[in-house]
Design a protein around this motif. Structure first.
Motif, PDB file in Angstrom:
ATOM      1  N   VAL A   1       0.831  -1.206   0.000  1.00 52.34           N
ATOM      2  CA  VAL A   1       0.000   0.000   0.000  1.00 52.34           C
ATOM      3  C   VAL A   1       0.866   1.256   0.000  1.00 52.34           C
ATOM      4  CG1 VAL A   1      -1.668   1.347   1.338  1.00 52.34           C
ATOM      5  CG2 VAL A   1      -1.953  -1.128   1.110  1.00 52.34           C
ATOM      6  N   GLY A   2       1.889   1.294   0.848  1.00 53.52           N
ATOM      7  CA  GLY A   2       2.754   2.466   0.891  1.00 53.52           C
ATOM      8  C   GLY A   2       3.445   2.729  -0.433  1.00 53.52           C
ATOM      9  N   SER A   3       3.936   1.685  -1.073  1.00 50.42           N
ATOM     10  CA  SER A   3       4.618   1.850  -2.358  1.00 50.42           C
ATOM     11  C   SER A   3       3.646   2.263  -3.451  1.00 50.42           C
ATOM     12  CB  SER A   3       5.317   0.544  -2.747  1.00 50.42           C
ATOM     13  OG  SER A   3       6.270   0.171  -1.769  1.00 50.42           O
ATOM     14  N   THR A   4       2.426   1.745  -3.402  1.00 45.79           N
ATOM     15  CA  THR A   4       1.419   2.138  -4.390  1.00 45.79           C
ATOM     16  C   THR A   4       1.086   3.614  -4.266  1.00 45.79           C
ATOM     17  OG1 THR A   4       0.464  -0.093  -4.357  1.00 45.79           O
ATOM     18  CG2 THR A   4      -0.903   1.675  -5.256  1.00 45.79           C
ATOM     19  N   VAL A   5       0.983   4.099  -3.031  1.00 44.82           N
ATOM     20  CA  VAL A   5       0.725   5.526  -2.810  1.00 44.82           C
ATOM     21  C   VAL A   5       1.857   6.368  -3.386  1.00 44.82           C
ATOM     22  CG1 VAL A   5       0.515   7.318  -1.047  1.00 44.82           C
ATOM     23  CG2 VAL A   5      -0.719   5.158  -0.778  1.00 44.82           C
ATOM     24  N   VAL A   6       3.099   5.935  -3.170  1.00 43.88           N
ATOM     25  CA  VAL A   6       4.258   6.654  -3.715  1.00 43.88           C
ATOM     26  C   VAL A   6       4.161   6.722  -5.240  1.00 43.88           C
ATOM     27  CG1 VAL A   6       6.752   6.583  -4.028  1.00 43.88           C
ATOM     28  CG2 VAL A   6       5.767   6.134  -1.776  1.00 43.88           C
ATOM     29  N   PHE A   7       3.825   5.606  -5.870  1.00 43.18           N
ATOM     30  CA  PHE A   7       3.681   5.580  -7.326  1.00 43.18           C
ATOM     31  C   PHE A   7       2.649   6.603  -7.793  1.00 43.18           C
ATOM     32  CE2 PHE A   7       6.491   2.226  -7.858  1.00 43.18           C
ATOM     33  CZ  PHE A   7       6.533   1.774  -9.165  1.00 43.18           C
ATOM     34  N   MET A   8       1.519   6.620  -7.133  1.00 43.98           N
ATOM     35  CA  MET A   8       0.433   7.487  -7.582  1.00 43.98           C
ATOM     36  C   MET A   8       0.712   8.961  -7.304  1.00 43.98           C
ATOM     37  SD  MET A   8      -2.900   5.203  -6.564  1.00 43.98           S
ATOM     38  CE  MET A   8      -3.976   6.338  -7.440  1.00 43.98           C
ATOM     39  N   VAL A   9       1.479   9.246  -6.254  1.00 43.57           N
ATOM     40  CA  VAL A   9       1.784  10.636  -5.919  1.00 43.57           C
ATOM     41  C   VAL A   9       2.833  11.212  -6.867  1.00 43.57           C
ATOM     42  CG1 VAL A   9       2.826  12.138  -4.173  1.00 43.57           C
ATOM     43  CG2 VAL A   9       1.101  10.458  -3.501  1.00 43.57           C
ATOM     44  N   PHE A  10       3.850  10.431  -7.183  1.00 42.52           N
ATOM     45  CA  PHE A  10       4.991  10.955  -7.936  1.00 42.52           C
ATOM     46  C   PHE A  10       4.967  10.610  -9.424  1.00 42.52           C
ATOM     47  CE2 PHE A  10       6.482  10.779  -3.546  1.00 42.52           C
ATOM     48  CZ  PHE A  10       6.979  12.061  -3.398  1.00 42.52           C
ATOM     49  N   THR A  11       3.974   9.880  -9.876  1.00 40.96           N
ATOM     50  CA  THR A  11       3.811   9.618 -11.306  1.00 40.96           C
ATOM     51  C   THR A  11       2.348   9.847 -11.670  1.00 40.96           C
ATOM     52  OG1 THR A  11       3.237   7.258 -11.113  1.00 40.96           O
ATOM     53  CG2 THR A  11       5.590   7.820 -11.137  1.00 40.96           C
ATOM     54  N   ASP A  12       2.036   9.778 -12.949  1.00 37.14           N
ATOM     55  CA  ASP A  12       0.650   9.926 -13.396  1.00 37.14           C
ATOM     56  C   ASP A  12       0.021   8.573 -13.693  1.00 37.14           C
ATOM     57  OD1 ASP A  12       2.140   9.270 -15.576  1.00 37.14           O
ATOM     58  OD2 ASP A  12       1.381  10.874 -16.868  1.00 37.14           O
ATOM     59  N   ILE A  13       0.576   7.499 -13.113  1.00 40.63           N
ATOM     60  CA  ILE A  13       0.064   6.146 -13.333  1.00 40.63           C
ATOM     61  C   ILE A  13      -1.158   5.916 -12.456  1.00 40.63           C
ATOM     62  CG2 ILE A  13       0.640   3.693 -13.286  1.00 40.63           C
ATOM     63  CD1 ILE A  13       3.585   4.512 -13.530  1.00 40.63           C
ATOM     64  N   ASN A  14      -2.197   5.318 -13.015  1.00 38.16           N
ATOM     65  CA  ASN A  14      -3.443   5.126 -12.275  1.00 38.16           C
ATOM     66  C   ASN A  14      -3.313   4.020 -11.228  1.00 38.16           C
ATOM     67  OD1 ASN A  14      -3.775   2.607 -13.585  1.00 38.16           O
ATOM     68  ND2 ASN A  14      -4.925   3.559 -15.259  1.00 38.16           N
ATOM     69  N   LEU A  15      -4.347   3.864 -10.422  1.00 36.96           N
ATOM     70  CA  LEU A  15      -4.320   2.913  -9.312  1.00 36.96           C
ATOM     71  C   LEU A  15      -4.132   1.477  -9.778  1.00 36.96           C
ATOM     72  CD1 LEU A  15      -4.703   2.064  -6.366  1.00 36.96           C
ATOM     73  CD2 LEU A  15      -7.180   2.155  -6.724  1.00 36.96           C
ATOM     74  N   GLY A  16      -4.867   1.083 -10.837  1.00 38.75           N
ATOM     75  CA  GLY A  16      -4.794  -0.295 -11.297  1.00 38.75           C
ATOM     76  C   GLY A  16      -3.398  -0.710 -11.697  1.00 38.75           C
ATOM     77  N   ARG A  17      -2.744   0.098 -12.512  1.00 35.23           N
ATOM     78  CA  ARG A  17      -1.399  -0.231 -12.974  1.00 35.23           C
ATOM     79  C   ARG A  17      -0.375  -0.092 -11.851  1.00 35.23           C
ATOM     80  NH1 ARG A  17      -0.982  -0.634 -18.609  1.00 35.23           N
ATOM     81  NH2 ARG A  17      -2.855   0.026 -19.728  1.00 35.23           N
ATOM     82  N   SER A  18      -0.519   0.914 -11.013  1.00 34.73           N
ATOM     83  CA  SER A  18       0.422   1.100  -9.902  1.00 34.73           C
ATOM     84  C   SER A  18       0.370  -0.082  -8.948  1.00 34.73           C
ATOM     85  CB  SER A  18       0.105   2.393  -9.146  1.00 34.73           C
ATOM     86  OG  SER A  18       0.278   3.523  -9.962  1.00 34.73           O
ATOM     87  N   LEU A  19      -0.840  -0.477  -8.552  1.00 34.72           N
ATOM     88  CA  LEU A  19      -0.986  -1.594  -7.623  1.00 34.72           C
ATOM     89  C   LEU A  19      -0.460  -2.882  -8.235  1.00 34.72           C
ATOM     90  CD1 LEU A  19      -2.062  -2.710  -4.947  1.00 34.72           C
ATOM     91  CD2 LEU A  19      -4.297  -2.987  -6.049  1.00 34.72           C
ATOM     92  N   PHE A  20      -0.729  -3.095  -9.517  1.00 39.74           N
ATOM     93  CA  PHE A  20      -0.266  -4.312 -10.187  1.00 39.74           C
ATOM     94  C   PHE A  20       1.251  -4.378 -10.195  1.00 39.74           C
ATOM     95  CE2 PHE A  20       0.733  -7.226 -13.566  1.00 39.74           C
ATOM     96  CZ  PHE A  20      -0.294  -8.150 -13.562  1.00 39.74           C
ATOM     97  N   GLU A  21       1.899  -3.272 -10.569  1.00 43.33           N
ATOM     98  CA  GLU A  21       3.361  -3.253 -10.671  1.00 43.33           C
ATOM     99  C   GLU A  21       4.007  -3.462  -9.302  1.00 43.33           C
ATOM    100  OE1 GLU A  21       6.156  -2.864 -13.903  1.00 43.33           O
ATOM    101  OE2 GLU A  21       3.978  -2.843 -13.809  1.00 43.33           O
ATOM    102  N   VAL A  22       3.494  -2.788  -8.287  1.00 42.31           N
ATOM    103  CA  VAL A  22       4.051  -2.900  -6.935  1.00 42.31           C
ATOM    104  C   VAL A  22       3.854  -4.308  -6.387  1.00 42.31           C
ATOM    105  CG1 VAL A  22       3.688  -2.165  -4.551  1.00 42.31           C
ATOM    106  CG2 VAL A  22       3.888  -0.457  -6.363  1.00 42.31           C
ATOM    107  N   THR A  23       2.667  -4.861  -6.549  1.00 40.07           N
ATOM    108  CA  THR A  23       2.400  -6.207  -6.060  1.00 40.07           C
ATOM    109  C   THR A  23       3.280  -7.228  -6.765  1.00 40.07           C
ATOM    110  OG1 THR A  23       0.092  -5.588  -5.628  1.00 40.07           O
ATOM    111  CG2 THR A  23       0.607  -7.927  -5.671  1.00 40.07           C
TER     112      THR A  23
END
Length: 451
Positions: free
Chosen positions: A368-390
């Motif tokens: 969850v923490g890494s997904t939040v970082v992805f979404m804050v510092f990039t324009d990648i949406n939740l679905g792709r961010s969560l998938f990549e981090v997981t």
């Protein structure tokens, strides 16, 4: 002198510290080798970030890449990646213990403790035979898989025999170690409907993901299921459920998707659904379908499958299916109002339940923490961010296609997630702890309101 002795005692206080150091050392060596000009096609060598990411992905048997493996790396570079995958799959400390056995014909206490920490064995006396068995079984299964793939590449796709052998060996090692590296730009999408490629790779992935303790027990007690240990029963039942569930869900969601299963005939759809939905999220990063064009609902299903992962002491990642099963039965017992947690006529101890809860909560926090970082510092949406981090944390290697285009800070974050995910939150935490703390007294009990 005193300071030196103190450092020596600190360094070897817990076997997990040696495991972490061993993986870090392997990554460092792999990074150095991959930065050499001989490892890269074209002039110059790979950048440190490209080499570090690739080495970490290989040692942690993940499969995420920031460069195209077949076109970017030379034969030498591919060989380095293959060696890192094999070392990571064996486990650095398991491999070191084997060398001790071969050289000295006996294991010291420290080496046994180290190997036990990596292979999850319970008795020190079993470590020597387990380490040797791990290597023998791994090499035999990889050889069988490589032979089948080699024949298919040579006879079915007219590859020259030297090339077919290299393709067979590379993909067999990558499959058994749940790595997901492939020597094709589109991974295995060209073989989506070929059972002679997909099924041997799937079998190797499942075998590696079962874990060595389960494989050893099946070899000894295959015809006596009542004598199987609780661990083996949980792993086999949960594996069957997740394989079937993932296959059914992904196949149903993607059945009419023109970018994935839509153009295939029914046997091809079933094969691709099993390969991509049932097997690969558990946790090998091969893909026979275009992940980036799958339905977001499929991503969510795969997120769950990747997060759970495979069995302990195997080559899969995730929180492990045993951890998931323990928490499931804890909830089941609590809902039924039972005082004890029972699985297959065995009662779980309290420390097992606490360990499972700790692993899950630490893992959820990391994802969850890494997904939040992805979404804050990039324009990648939740679905792709969560998938990549997981995928990174669970050391899977599947991607929606965004890895190579990520900024360097996010690539560094994925590198850290792969390292932490391979070793496990508990191992990393215990490796960093200076010493265990024992409480010499109990505090008064009081119950807060839950829910």
């Amino acid at each position: 002198m005193v300071a030196g002795l103190g450092w020596r005692r600190l360094r070897f206080r817990h076997p997990a510290q040696v495991v972490v150091a061993g993986f870090a050392a392997a990554i460092a060596v792999g990074t150095a080798l991959l930065t050499l000009p001989i490892a890269r096609e074209g002039p110059g060598g790979a950048s440190v970030m490209e080499a570090l990411f690739t080495a970490t992905s290989a040692v942690c048997v993940t499969g995420l890449v920031v460069v195209d493996t077949p076109s970017y790396w030379t034969g030498f570079g591919e060989g380095v990646i293959l060696a890192l995958i094999q070392v990571g799959g064996f486990g650095i400390m398991t491999f070191a213990s084997l060398l001790v056995v071969l050289v000295s014909r006996r294991l010291g206490l420290r080496a046994r403790l180290t190997a036990a920490a990596e292979t999850k064995t319970l008795g020190l006396g079993e470590v020597r035979s387990v380490v040797a068995g791990v290597v023998k079984f791994s090499l035999v299964l990889e050889a069988v898989t490589a032979t089948m793939l080699t024949l298919r590449f040579a006879l079915g796709y007219d590859e020259p025999w030297p090339r077919a052998v290299w393709l067979g060996v590379f993909h067999a090692v990558s499959a058994f170690n749940n790595a997901g590296f492939a020597l094709y730009t589109d991974n295995l999408m060209d073989f989506v409907a070929d059972p002679w490629i997909c099924l041997p790779i799937a079998f190797a992935v499942v075998a590696g993901g079962l874990g060595f303790p389960v494989l050893f027990e099946l070899r000894r007690r295959l015809r006596r299921p009542r004598a199987w240990s609780l661990h083996t029963k949980i792993v086999l039942w949960a594996t069957g459920i997740f394989l079937a569930g993932g296959t059914v869900l992904i196949t149903a969601i993607e059945w009419s998707n023109p970018a994935t299963l839509g153009p295939l005939d029914t046997p091809g759809k079933l094969l691709a659904g099993f390969f991509q939905g049932g097997v690969m999220p558990r946790t090998a990063g091969f893909n026979s379908l275009d992940i980036g064009r799958m339905d977001p609902a499929s991503w969510l299903v795969m997120d769950v499958l990747m997060f759970v992962g495979g069995a302990s002491a195997g080559t899969a990642g995730g929180i492990k299916i045993t951890t998931f099963a323990v928490l499931f039965f804890v909830i089941y017992a609590e809902v039924r109002g039972e005082g004890a947690v029972n699985i297959f006529n065995r009662r779980l101890t309290g420390d097992v339940q606490r360990q499972a809860l700790t692993v899950v909560l630490l893992s959820v926090a990391a994802v969850v923490g890494s997904t939040v970082v992805f979404m804050v510092f990039t324009d990648i949406n939740l679905g792709r961010s969560l998938f990549e981090v997981t995928s990174a944390f669970a050391t899977v290697g599947l991607s929606t296609g965004i890895t190579a285009d990520l900024p360097v800070p996010e690539q560094i974050l994925l590198t850290a997630l792969m390292f932490i995910g391979r070793l496990g939150p508990i191992t990393v935490a215990s490796a960093l702890a200076l010493r265990p703390r024992a409480r010499l007294y109990d505090l008064p009990e009081e119950r807060p309101v839950i829910g």
